[in-house]
Design a protein around this motif. Structure first.
Motif, PDB file in Angstrom:
ATOM      1  N   THR A  35       5.713  66.937 -14.531  1.00 14.65           N
ATOM      2  CA  THR A  35       4.695  67.358 -15.495  1.00 14.65           C
ATOM      3  C   THR A  35       5.122  68.669 -16.126  1.00 14.65           C
ATOM      4  O   THR A  35       5.415  69.625 -15.412  1.00 14.65           O
ATOM      5  N   LYS A  36       5.177  68.683 -17.448  1.00 16.73           N
ATOM      6  CA  LYS A  36       5.598  69.896 -18.148  1.00 16.73           C
ATOM      7  C   LYS A  36       4.463  70.430 -19.004  1.00 16.73           C
ATOM      8  O   LYS A  36       3.757  69.659 -19.650  1.00 16.73           O
ATOM      9  N   VAL A  37       4.319  71.749 -18.996  1.00 16.12           N
ATOM     10  CA  VAL A  37       3.291  72.398 -19.804  1.00 16.12           C
ATOM     11  C   VAL A  37       3.984  73.425 -20.694  1.00 16.12           C
ATOM     12  O   VAL A  37       4.806  74.207 -20.225  1.00 16.12           O
ATOM     13  N   HIS A  38       3.658  73.386 -21.973  1.00 14.90           N
ATOM     14  CA  HIS A  38       4.304  74.307 -22.898  1.00 14.90           C
ATOM     15  C   HIS A  38       3.251  75.014 -23.749  1.00 14.90           C
ATOM     16  O   HIS A  38       2.442  74.367 -24.401  1.00 14.90           O
ATOM     17  N   ALA A  39       3.243  76.331 -23.691  1.00 13.48           N
ATOM     18  CA  ALA A  39       2.298  77.124 -24.486  1.00 13.48           C
ATOM     19  C   ALA A  39       3.072  78.227 -25.182  1.00 13.48           C
ATOM     20  O   ALA A  39       3.665  79.077 -24.536  1.00 13.48           O
ATOM     21  N   GLU A  40       3.094  78.175 -26.497  1.00 17.97           N
ATOM     22  CA  GLU A  40       3.905  79.135 -27.252  1.00 17.97           C
ATOM     23  C   GLU A  40       3.061  80.294 -27.769  1.00 17.97           C
ATOM     24  O   GLU A  40       1.939  80.091 -28.230  1.00 17.97           O
ATOM     25  N   GLU A  41       3.606  81.475 -27.657  1.00 17.39           N
ATOM     26  CA  GLU A  41       2.919  82.663 -28.178  1.00 17.39           C
ATOM     27  C   GLU A  41       2.711  82.534 -29.684  1.00 17.39           C
ATOM     28  O   GLU A  41       3.567  82.030 -30.397  1.00 17.39           O
ATOM     29  N   GLY A  42       1.534  82.948 -30.158  1.00 18.62           N
ATOM     30  CA  GLY A  42       1.261  82.920 -31.585  1.00 18.62           C
ATOM     31  C   GLY A  42       0.747  81.583 -32.081  1.00 18.62           C
ATOM     32  O   GLY A  42       0.531  81.396 -33.269  1.00 18.62           O
ATOM     33  N   LYS A  43       0.576  80.626 -31.159  1.00 17.85           N
ATOM     34  CA  LYS A  43       0.060  79.308 -31.555  1.00 17.85           C
ATOM     35  C   LYS A  43      -1.180  78.991 -30.739  1.00 17.85           C
ATOM     36  O   LYS A  43      -1.281  79.379 -29.584  1.00 17.85           O
ATOM     37  N   GLN A  44      -2.117  78.269 -31.364  1.00 16.00           N
ATOM     38  CA  GLN A  44      -3.357  77.955 -30.654  1.00 16.00           C
ATOM     39  C   GLN A  44      -3.297  76.548 -30.087  1.00 16.00           C
ATOM     40  O   GLN A  44      -4.282  75.826 -30.086  1.00 16.00           O
ATOM     41  N   GLU A  45      -2.104  76.152 -29.640  1.00 13.91           N
ATOM     42  CA  GLU A  45      -1.959  74.806 -29.099  1.00 13.91           C
ATOM     43  C   GLU A  45      -1.240  74.808 -27.758  1.00 13.91           C
ATOM     44  O   GLU A  45      -0.621  75.802 -27.363  1.00 13.91           O
ATOM     45  N   LEU A  46      -1.349  73.676 -27.104  1.00 20.19           N
ATOM     46  CA  LEU A  46      -0.810  73.518 -25.757  1.00 20.19           C
ATOM     47  C   LEU A  46      -0.265  72.099 -25.658  1.00 20.19           C
ATOM     48  O   LEU A  46      -0.894  71.166 -26.137  1.00 20.19           O
ATOM     49  N   VAL A  89       0.442  64.947 -24.376  1.00 18.60           N
ATOM     50  CA  VAL A  89      -0.870  65.424 -24.810  1.00 18.60           C
ATOM     51  C   VAL A  89      -0.676  66.724 -25.570  1.00 18.60           C
ATOM     52  O   VAL A  89      -0.066  67.667 -25.069  1.00 18.60           O
ATOM     53  N   LYS A  90      -1.188  66.753 -26.786  1.00 12.94           N
ATOM     54  CA  LYS A  90      -1.166  67.996 -27.547  1.00 12.94           C
ATOM     55  C   LYS A  90      -2.616  68.406 -27.775  1.00 12.94           C
ATOM     56  O   LYS A  90      -3.423  67.616 -28.274  1.00 12.94           O
ATOM     57  N   ILE A  91      -2.959  69.615 -27.368  1.00 19.92           N
ATOM     58  CA  ILE A  91      -4.326  70.099 -27.504  1.00 19.92           C
ATOM     59  C   ILE A  91      -4.349  71.252 -28.491  1.00 19.92           C
ATOM     60  O   ILE A  91      -3.554  72.189 -28.382  1.00 19.92           O
ATOM     61  N   VAL A  92      -5.242  71.161 -29.477  1.00 24.37           N
ATOM     62  CA  VAL A  92      -5.384  72.237 -30.463  1.00 24.37           C
ATOM     63  C   VAL A  92      -6.707  72.953 -30.196  1.00 24.37           C
ATOM     64  O   VAL A  92      -7.766  72.326 -30.162  1.00 24.37           O
ATOM     65  N   PHE A  93      -6.637  74.258 -29.975  1.00 27.02           N
ATOM     66  CA  PHE A  93      -7.808  75.064 -29.654  1.00 27.02           C
ATOM     67  C   PHE A  93      -8.330  75.784 -30.895  1.00 27.02           C
ATOM     68  O   PHE A  93      -7.636  75.905 -31.898  1.00 27.02           O
ATOM     69  N   LYS A  94      -9.559  76.314 -30.772  1.00 24.84           N
ATOM     70  CA  LYS A  94     -10.141  77.032 -31.904  1.00 24.84           C
ATOM     71  C   LYS A  94      -9.321  78.277 -32.228  1.00 24.84           C
ATOM     72  O   LYS A  94      -9.135  78.636 -33.376  1.00 24.84           O
ATOM     73  N   SER A  95      -8.821  78.947 -31.186  1.00 30.85           N
ATOM     74  CA  SER A  95      -7.984  80.133 -31.394  1.00 30.85           C
ATOM     75  C   SER A  95      -6.991  80.249 -30.244  1.00 30.85           C
ATOM     76  O   SER A  95      -7.131  79.582 -29.212  1.00 30.85           O
ATOM     77  N   GLU A  96      -6.023  81.114 -30.433  1.00 28.16           N
ATOM     78  CA  GLU A  96      -5.023  81.347 -29.394  1.00 28.16           C
ATOM     79  C   GLU A  96      -5.701  81.915 -28.136  1.00 28.16           C
ATOM     80  O   GLU A  96      -5.342  81.563 -27.013  1.00 28.16           O
ATOM     81  N   THR A  97      -6.688  82.780 -28.347  1.00 29.10           N
ATOM     82  CA  THR A  97      -7.407  83.374 -27.217  1.00 29.10           C
ATOM     83  C   THR A  97      -8.136  82.302 -26.408  1.00 29.10           C
ATOM     84  O   THR A  97      -8.135  82.338 -25.179  1.00 29.10           O
ATOM     85  N   ASP A  98      -8.741  81.343 -27.121  1.00 28.60           N
ATOM     86  CA  ASP A  98      -9.422  80.255 -26.414  1.00 28.60           C
ATOM     87  C   ASP A  98      -8.434  79.463 -25.567  1.00 28.60           C
ATOM     88  O   ASP A  98      -8.755  79.044 -24.459  1.00 28.60           O
ATOM     89  N   ARG A  99      -7.248  79.254 -26.113  1.00 28.54           N
ATOM     90  CA  ARG A  99      -6.228  78.548 -25.333  1.00 28.54           C
ATOM     91  C   ARG A  99      -5.857  79.338 -24.089  1.00 28.54           C
ATOM     92  O   ARG A  99      -5.792  78.798 -22.988  1.00 28.54           O
ATOM     93  N   ASP A 100      -5.603  80.635 -24.264  1.00 32.20           N
ATOM     94  CA  ASP A 100      -5.188  81.465 -23.132  1.00 32.20           C
ATOM     95  C   ASP A 100      -6.286  81.532 -22.067  1.00 32.20           C
ATOM     96  O   ASP A 100      -5.998  81.531 -20.878  1.00 32.20           O
TER      97      ASP A 100
END
Lengths: 156, 106
Positions: A5-16, A118-129
């Motif tokens: 299982t791989k999880v990828h979260a990039e700085e400056g993006k509101q997605e996971l 699975v690609k998840i798009v959040f309301k903001s980067e902060t919400d993702r974090d």
């Protein structure tokens, strides 16, 4: 050893992004996401509603032994293509987390090998974090208990 | 769990991720690192500086040369941050896989 299982979260993006390769055919992977009794077994939630169609909706709930609601989540299904794709929203009720948009893609790798992306798009980067920071130990403990329970049932 | 935004910043950039991968293989001088890229030496120095500030990379003086190498502690913080989240999903997916292997074909 490479992690399944791989999880990828990039700085400056509101997605996971979450990806996972399964040693099962793609149609079984898709069934696990569209049949209530299967969802209940691997997610550990009760499925109160599940309409597998465009403009359909779903409602999941988790109660403790005393009947207190621990977790309740709902969402709308935007589009669904059997064995290929589900696009839906997801919202945890009674939390400060805004709804999120989820793209689930089901891909065949071989006859009995498949991949879920699975690609998840959040309301903001902060919400993702904030989502990433959730104290998951609790969820992990529940998952372990549930896993044990399912294994016990299978070996009966 | 404390959010280490600085560590995230370090690994967000593709050039910095490439540098991390290169340094995972062996310690390198700044010149040797820069030779792998088309960017100016200054650009690469800036990336190395960010990686150093985030404590992912550390420098070591060997004779007249400065070598950069990975700081295992810094790398561990990245893994620690996202690992509980990843594990949560890994457990869930393991369960899904075990469950579906038991299913009778329809």
């Amino acid at each position: 050893m490479e992690q399944k299982t791989k999880v990828h979260a990039e700085e400056g993006k509101q997605e996971l992004s979450i990806s996972r390769v399964f040693e099962i055919p793609v149609h079984l992977l898709f069934r696990a996401y569209t049949e209530a009794d299967l969802i209940e077994q691997f997610m550990g939630n009760t499925v109160l509603k599940l309409e597998n169609k465009a403009h359909g909706s779903y409602l999941f709930e988790k109660k403790d032994e005393l009947g207190n609601v621990l977790f309740r989540a709902n969402g709308c299904i935007h589009s669904i293509i059997p064995n290929q794709q589900i696009i839906r929203t997801f919202e945890m009720e009674n939390t400060s987390f805004p709804p999120q948009l989820e793209f689930l893609s089901f891909e065949e790798i071989a006859a009995d090998k498949s991949e879920l992306k699975v690609k998840i798009v959040f309301k903001s980067e902060t919400d993702r974090d904030n989502q990433l920071k959730l104290p998951f130990e609790y969820g992990l403990n529940m998952a372990h208990d549930q896993l044990q329970h399912v294994i016990n049932k299978l070996s009966e | 769990m404390k959010l280490r935004r600085d560590v995230f910043q370090a690994i967000a950039d593709p050039t910095r991720r490439t540098i991390i991968t290169m340094l995972a293989a062996s310690a390198m001088t700044p010149t040797a690192i820069a030779e792998n890229f088309d960017y100016s030496r200054q650009t690469i120095s800036k990336h190395i500086q960010i990686l150093t500030e985030c404590e992912i990379v550390e420098q070591e003086q060997k004779g007249r040369e400065i070598y950069y190498q990975l700081n295992p502690e810094g790398m561990k913080e990245i893994a620690d941050f996202i690992e509980p989240f990843r594990k949560f999903w890994d457990e869930r997916f393991n369960k899904l896989e075990a469950l579906m292997k038991q299913q009778k074909p329809k």
